[in-house]
Write a protein that holds these residues in place. Structure first.
Motif, mmCIF file in Angstrom:
data_model
loop_
_atom_site.group_PDB
_atom_site.id
_atom_site.type_symbol
_atom_site.label_atom_id
_atom_site.label_comp_id
_atom_site.label_asym_id
_atom_site.label_seq_id
_atom_site.Cartn_x
_atom_site.Cartn_y
_atom_site.Cartn_z
ATOM 1 N N THR A 301 -35.522 40.863 -6.270
ATOM 2 C CA THR A 301 -35.019 42.505 -6.523
ATOM 3 C C THR A 301 -35.575 43.135 -6.468
ATOM 4 N N PRO A 302 -35.608 44.759 -5.686
ATOM 5 C CA PRO A 302 -36.611 45.619 -5.836
ATOM 6 C C PRO A 302 -37.155 46.462 -6.897
ATOM 7 N N GLU A 303 -36.293 45.606 -7.905
ATOM 8 C CA GLU A 303 -36.511 46.284 -9.411
ATOM 9 C C GLU A 303 -37.378 45.137 -9.583
ATOM 10 N N GLN A 304 -37.188 43.977 -9.951
ATOM 11 C CA GLN A 304 -37.845 42.937 -10.356
ATOM 12 C C GLN A 304 -39.014 42.984 -9.903
ATOM 13 N N THR A 305 -39.329 43.176 -8.826
ATOM 14 C CA THR A 305 -40.272 42.971 -7.584
ATOM 15 C C THR A 305 -41.499 44.411 -8.177
ATOM 16 N N CYS A 306 -41.162 45.509 -8.408
ATOM 17 C CA CYS A 306 -42.238 46.606 -9.282
ATOM 18 C C CYS A 306 -42.610 46.689 -10.122
ATOM 19 N N GLN A 307 -41.453 45.626 -11.322
ATOM 20 C CA GLN A 307 -41.957 44.806 -12.293
ATOM 21 C C GLN A 307 -43.011 44.096 -13.032
ATOM 22 N N LEU A 308 -42.837 43.631 -11.917
ATOM 23 C CA LEU A 308 -43.905 42.548 -11.538
ATOM 24 C C LEU A 308 -45.241 43.063 -10.895
ATOM 25 N N MET A 309 -45.093 43.652 -9.724
ATOM 26 C CA MET A 309 -46.362 44.279 -9.328
ATOM 27 C C MET A 309 -46.368 45.277 -10.571
ATOM 28 N N ALA A 310 -46.039 45.844 -11.246
ATOM 29 C CA ALA A 310 -46.774 46.015 -12.365
ATOM 30 C C ALA A 310 -47.966 45.709 -13.567
ATOM 31 N N GLY A 311 -46.943 44.179 -13.748
ATOM 32 C CA GLY A 311 -48.112 43.625 -14.433
ATOM 33 C C GLY A 311 -49.559 42.861 -13.781
ATOM 34 N N LEU A 312 -49.080 43.253 -12.935
ATOM 35 C CA LEU A 312 -50.482 42.483 -11.627
ATOM 36 C C LEU A 312 -51.124 43.781 -11.765
ATOM 37 N N MET A 313 -50.742 45.147 -11.690
ATOM 38 C CA MET A 313 -52.034 45.871 -12.002
ATOM 39 C C MET A 313 -52.225 45.993 -12.743
ATOM 40 N N ASP A 314 -51.930 46.619 -14.621
ATOM 41 C CA ASP A 314 -52.499 45.790 -15.354
ATOM 42 C C ASP A 314 -53.421 44.638 -15.659
ATOM 43 N N LYS A 315 -53.379 43.714 -14.733
ATOM 44 C CA LYS A 315 -54.508 42.446 -14.976
ATOM 45 C C LYS A 315 -55.081 42.835 -13.831
ATOM 46 N N ASN A 316 -55.169 43.668 -12.975
ATOM 47 C CA ASN A 316 -56.444 44.451 -12.493
ATOM 48 C C ASN A 316 -56.175 43.117 -10.885
ATOM 49 N N LEU A 317 -55.175 42.570 -10.481
ATOM 50 C CA LEU A 317 -54.762 41.602 -9.512
ATOM 51 C C LEU A 317 -54.824 41.697 -8.007
ATOM 52 N N LEU A 318 -54.593 43.985 -8.007
ATOM 53 C CA LEU A 318 -53.912 44.242 -7.022
ATOM 54 C C LEU A 318 -54.845 45.481 -6.991
ATOM 55 N N ARG A 319 -55.082 45.842 -5.903
ATOM 56 C CA ARG A 319 -56.146 47.136 -5.215
ATOM 57 C C ARG A 319 -54.928 48.038 -4.641
ATOM 58 N N THR A 320 -54.958 49.475 -5.037
ATOM 59 C CA THR A 320 -54.155 50.512 -4.386
ATOM 60 C C THR A 320 -54.984 51.893 -3.983
ATOM 61 N N ALA A 321 -54.091 52.169 -3.165
ATOM 62 C CA ALA A 321 -54.206 53.663 -2.513
ATOM 63 C C ALA A 321 -53.158 54.325 -2.216
ATOM 64 N N GLU A 322 -53.324 55.678 -1.868
ATOM 65 C CA GLU A 322 -52.076 56.514 -2.319
ATOM 66 C C GLU A 322 -52.758 57.548 -0.975
ATOM 67 N N CYS A 323 -51.016 56.741 -0.593
ATOM 68 C CA CYS A 323 -50.364 58.168 0.717
ATOM 69 C C CYS A 323 -50.313 58.917 0.350
ATOM 70 N N PRO A 324 -50.195 60.041 1.128
ATOM 71 C CA PRO A 324 -50.497 61.505 2.094
ATOM 72 C C PRO A 324 -48.699 62.037 0.534
ATOM 73 N N ASP A 325 -47.835 61.035 1.013
ATOM 74 C CA ASP A 325 -46.774 62.257 0.279
ATOM 75 C C ASP A 325 -46.649 61.129 -1.488
ATOM 76 N N GLY A 326 -47.601 60.636 -2.194
ATOM 77 C CA GLY A 326 -47.959 60.336 -3.149
ATOM 78 C C GLY A 326 -47.271 58.470 -3.601
ATOM 79 N N ASP A 327 -47.051 58.042 -2.478
ATOM 80 C CA ASP A 327 -46.876 56.206 -2.949
ATOM 81 C C ASP A 327 -47.784 55.642 -2.799
ATOM 82 N N LEU A 328 -47.411 55.033 -3.377
ATOM 83 C CA LEU A 328 -48.701 53.757 -3.683
ATOM 84 C C LEU A 328 -48.817 52.775 -2.642
#
Length: 733
Positions: A301-328
Motif C-alpha cells: 500500500t502507499p502507506e506501507q511503501t512510504c514507511q519501508l522507503m523511509a527505512g531504506l533511506m535511513d540505511k543509505n540504500l536509496l539516492r534522492t533528488a528533489e523535484c521543483p515542487d518539493g517532492d522527492l
C-alpha cells in the motif's frame, strides 16, 4: 591540555594516502565536532563510501582540541547480545575496570570517543549512548554508522559520493583527471602501475567506469587494483558481465570489505524482511522513481511503501533528488541495483514485476503534459534516467508479445523521442505492428523530422504502417497525418497524393468528418500552388458535407477557411467580399456561443483577412456584414457561404501596373506587393514568382521602406486602396 588517551581495544583505520575529494566535508565536520554544543555526531553513508577512514582522519585531526584526549573503539566483531554489554556497558559505565583496556573518562575535561564498526549495534547503542552522554557532560562521541542512531540532539553527516564525470560529455585528459572519482582511480592505479596515464584512447572507458560506481571509493579502489594486468576497456567489459569482478584483498583497500558483493550483502543484512523484499523489487527501475512507482511494483500500500522507503533511506540504500515542487524521487545505487537485479531475475515473480513496471511507465506516458508524467523528466534533467526505464518497458512488452501496449507506449512518447531519440522512436514504432492513427502520425512526424522523407512516404504506403497494419478510417487518418507533415515540409505533390488516398478511404466508409478534413488539406495544397478556384471549390464541398453534422466548431472553422480564401484572392468582387465577411461574422457567432477557440494559425489568418476586407470595403461595410453574419442561423450562414456570389466587376490589384512609376516600385516589387495583398506568405510569394524566400523578404523590406509602411497589413491596405481608386477612375472615365 591533558594527556592524549589512546585505548587498546583496537587501532583506528589510519589513512596512509590522502583522502581525495573530502576537503570540504572534513572542514565542515571539524567545525561542528569542535563545537561544545555538539555532543554526538554520526557520520553515515552507503557501504563503501569510506566512513571509517573519514572518522579516523577526522579524529586524528581534531583530538588535540579536546583537553581530555580521545579514544577509539572498534565494535565490528561485537555480538549485540552480550559483547556489547561487556565492551560498552562495562567499559563505559564502570570505566575504572582495567580489564576493559579503556581508562576512566574525565568528567571535567572534554573527551572525544570514536566508535566504529557499529553496523549491527545501532539499536543498542542508542540506549547506551543516551545514558553515557548524560553521565559525562564533557564527553563528545563520533560514530561511524550505516544509519543514524536516532538519539535526540544527534548531528548526522552523510558522506557524499565522489564526483564522477559525465561519460556523454567530451573532456580532455587533463580536465578529467581533476574530477575526484577519476583522480582516485588514477592514483590507486599508479600505485601498482606507475606508468599509467589518462590518454585520449582510454579516457572514455575510465569516465564510464567511474560513472558505473556512482563515485563509491571502495568500488573505485577495487577496480584500480585490477589494473595491474588489465585495461580500462577490458575492466568495463568485465563489469558488464559480472559484478563479482569487483574483488581484491587487504593490500588493495583499507576497507574491512574486500569485495563489493560482500560489502553489499553486509548492508542488506541490516534490513527487515519487508525492506529486503521491497528493495529487491525496486531493482526493476533503471533510473529515478517516486513512491507511487515503488508501490506499483512493490505490491504494498502507499502507506506501507512510504514507511519501508523511509527505512531504506535511513540505511543509505536509496539516492534522492528533489523535484521543483518539493517532492522527492529516488533511485538505487548502480552497483546495488546490479546485485539485486541478479537475484530478482531468478525469482518466480520477476515477469510479474516487469509487467507492473511496464504498466506504470505506460500510465505515465499516457498521463499527458499537465500531470506527473514522463515529460517531468526533461524538466528535472532526468530524461536519460527515464529513457532507460522506457526501453526496459518497451523491451518487456515486445518480448511478451504485447504489440498493442508496445505501440501505445511508443506512440505516447512523441515529445520524448524528439529530445534526441528519433532513431529509437522510429524503430520501436515501426516494430509495433498495427498502429493507431495517433501512433501512425507520430511515426510520420519522426520520419519527417529526421529528414527521411522517402522512408516516411514508403512507410505509409507499404512496409511501415500501410494497409496491412491499418484499415478503414484508421488508415485514412494515418495517411492524412503524414500528408500534413509532408505539406509543411514543402512536399506538396507527395502530400496531395497521400491526401487523395485518404479521401478515398474516408469516402468508402462514409466518414463525413474525414472527407471534409481531407478536402480542407487538398484546398490548402491547391491554394499554395496558386489554384485559388480549386481551393475555394474544395472548401465549399467540405463545408457542405459537414452541414448536416452537429459540429459547431467544425462549421466555424469551415466558414473561416472559406472566407480567408475568398478575401485573399488577387481579384475580388464586392459581393464576394461581403459574402466572405458575413461568413466570418457567422463563425464568430458560433465560437462565441460554444466557447470553441480557433487554432492559432487559423485565427491569425482570419485577422489578416478581415484587415484586407476593411481596406477593400471600408470599416462601416465590414462591421455591418460581420453583424449580419453573426445574427444568421448556422444553417443559413453555411448555405449562403457555399453558394457562389454573382460575378460583378472586380477590383484587380494587378491593374495597378500602370502606376508603377508613381512610387518608384520596380516591376518585381509591384508583383511582390500585389501577392502580399492577396494574403500570401513570404514562402508562397517566393514559390509563385520562382525566387528564393530570402529574396522575397528583401523585396518586401524595400517596398515597406518606399511606401513608408511598418507592416504587411499596411502594404496590403495601400495596394487595395490604390486598386479601388483605379477602379473608380476607370468607371468615371
Amino acid at each position: 591540555m591533558g594527556a592524549q588517551v589512546r585505548m587498546a581495544v583496537a587501532e583506528p583505520i589510519r589513512s596512509r594516502t590522502p583522502l581525495i575529494g573530502r576537503d570540504d566535508e572534513l572542514a565542515e565536520v571539524r567545525m561542528r565536532l569542535t563545537d561544545p554544543r555538539v555532543r554526538l555526531l554520526t557520520v553515515t553513508g552507503p557501504v563503501g563510501v569510506g566512513k571509517s577512514r573519514f572518522v579516523a582522519a577526522l579524529a586524528e585531526d581534531v583530538s588535540p582540541a579536546f583537553e581530555g584526549g580521545g579514544g577509539y573503539l572498534d565494535l565490528t566483531d561485537t555480538e549485540p547480545a552480550r559483547d556489547l554489554d561487556d565492551l560498552v556497558a562495562e567499559s563505559m559505565t564502570d570505566l575504572s575496570t582495567a580489564a576493559s583496556g579503556f581508562p576512566a573518562l574525565p568528567r571535567d575535561q572534554r573527551f572525544l570517543l570514536v566508535l566504529d564498526g557499529c553496523d549491527r549495534l545501532t539499536a543498542t547503542l542508542a540506549t547506551r549512548l543516551t545514558g553515557l552522554l548524560s553521565a559525562y557532560p564533557q564527553l563528545t562521541v563520533l560514530v561511524a554508522s550505516p544509519a543514524r542512531l536516532g538519539i535526540y540532539g544527534e548531528v548526522v553527516v552523510r558522506l557524499a559520493l565522489l564526483q564522477v564525470p559525465d561519460p556523454t560529455q567530451a573532456a580532455d585528459p587533463a580536465a578529467l583527471s581533476q574530477i575526484p572519482a577519476v583522480r582516485l582511480f588514477v592514483e590507486r592505479t599508479q600505485a601498482i602501475r606507475p606508468d599509467f596515464r589518462l590518454t585520449d584512447a582510454n579516457q572514455a572507458a575510465v569516465a564510464e567506469l567511474c560513472a558505473r560506481t556512482d563515485g563509491l571509493p571502495l568500488a573505485i579502489e577495487l577496480l584500480a587494483a585490477r589494473m595491474a594486468l588489465s585495461s580500462p576497456q577490458r575492466l568495463l567489459a568485465e563489469l558488464d558481465r559480472d559484478i563479482g569482478s569487483l574483488a581484491g584483498s587487504g593490500s588493495d583497500t583499507l576497507s574491512r570489505h574486500h569485495s563489493m558483493m560482500a560489502a553489499l550483502e553486509s548492508s542488506l543484512d541490516l534490513l527487515s524482511a519487508d525492506e529486503r523484499l521491497l528493495i529487491g523489487r525496486l531493482a526493476v527501475f533503471a533510473g529515478y522513481f517516486d513512491a507511487a512507482a515503488a508501490a506499483a511494483v512493490g505490491g504494498t500500500t502507499p502507506e506501507q511503501t512510504c514507511q519501508l522507503m523511509a527505512g531504506l533511506m535511513d540505511k543509505n540504500l536509496l539516492r534522492t533528488a528533489e523535484c521543483p515542487d518539493g517532492d522527492l524521487i529516488f533511485r538505487l545505487f548502480r552497483l546495488t541495483r546490479r546485485y539485486l537485479l541478479q537475484d530478482l531475475q531468478q525469482t518466480e515473480d520477476y515477469r510479474a514485476i516487469r509487467r507492473a513496471h511496464a504498466e506504470y511507465v505506460l500510465a505515465l506516458a499516457a498521463s499527458g503534459p499537465d500531470s506527473r508524467g514522463l515529460d517531468r523528466a526533461p524538466q528535472l534533467e532526468l530524461v536519460g534516467s527515464w529513457h532507460e526505464d522506457i526501453l526496459m518497458a518497451l523491451t518487456y512488452l515486445d518480448e511478451s508479445g504485447d504489440k498493442v501496449s508496445m505501440g501505445r507506449l511508443a506512440s505516447a512518447l512523441r515529445d520524448h523521442w524528439r529530445t534526441g531519440w528519433l532513431t529509437e522512436g522510429i524503430r520501436w514504432l515501426t516494430g509495433s505492428g498495427r498502429l493507431t492513427p495517433q501512433g501512425a502520425g507520430v511515426l510520420g512526424e519522426l520520419l519527417i523530422e529526421k529528414a527521411r522523407l522517402d522512408a516516411a512516404e514508403h512507410g505509409y504506403s507499404g512496409d511501415l504502417v500501410a494497409a496491412d497494419r491499418l484499415s478503414g478510417t484508421e488508415q485514412g487518418a494515418a495517411l492524412l497525418d503524414l500528408a500534413g507533415y509532408l505539406f509543411a515540409a514543402n512536399h506538396g505533390e507527395q502530400a496531395s497524393r497521400l491526401t487523395e488516398a485518404a479521401l478515398r478511404e474516408f469516402t468508402r466508409h462514409q466518414d463525413m468528418r474525414g472527407i471534409a478534413h481531407a478536402r480542407y488539406v487538398l484546398a490548402d495544397i491547391a491554394s499554395s500552388a496558386g489554384d485559388r478556384k480549386k481551393a475555394i471549390r474544395l472548401c465549399r464541398k467540405a463545408l457542405s458535407g459537414l452541414r448536416e453534422l452537429p459540429d459547431p466548431a467544425g462549421h466555424a472553422a469551415g466558414l473561416e477557411r472559406l472566407a480567408v480564401l475568398l478575401i485573399g484572392g488577387p481579384g475580388c468582387a464586392r459581393k464576394e467580399l461581403e459574402q466572405a465577411v458575413c461568413a466570418l461574422g457567422a463563425a464568430a457567432g458560433l465560437r462565441a456561443s460554444t466557447g470553441h477557440v480557433a487554432p492559432p494559425a487559423l485565427s491569425t489568418a482570419v485577422v489578416y483577412a478581415e484587415s484586407l476586407a476593411r481596406a477593400w470595403l471600408g470599416d462601416q461595410a465590414v462591421d455591418e456584414c460581420l453583424a449580419a453574419g453573426a445574427a444568421q442561423p448556422a444553417d443559413r450562414a453555411i448555405a449562403e457561404a457555399i453558394t457562389p456570389a454573382e460575378r460583378q466587376p472586380t477590383v484587380r490589384p494587378r491593374s495597378l501596373a500602370r502606376q508603377r512609376n508613381e512610387h518608384l516600385l520596380t516591376r518585381r516589387e509591384w508583383e511582390v506587393a500585389e501577392l502580399v495583398a492577396c494574403g500570401m506568405t513570404n514562402r508562397e510569394v517566393a514559390r509563385r514568382l520562382g525566387i528564393a524566400e530570402w529574396t522575397a523578404v528583401n523585396h518586401l523590406r524595400k517596398i515597406m521602406r518606399k511606401l513608408d509602411c511598418s507592416s504587411r497589413v499596411q502594404v496590403a491596405g495601400w495596394i487595395t486602396q490604390r486598386g479601388r481608386n483605379a477602379h473608380d477612375e476607370a468607371e468615371a472615365g
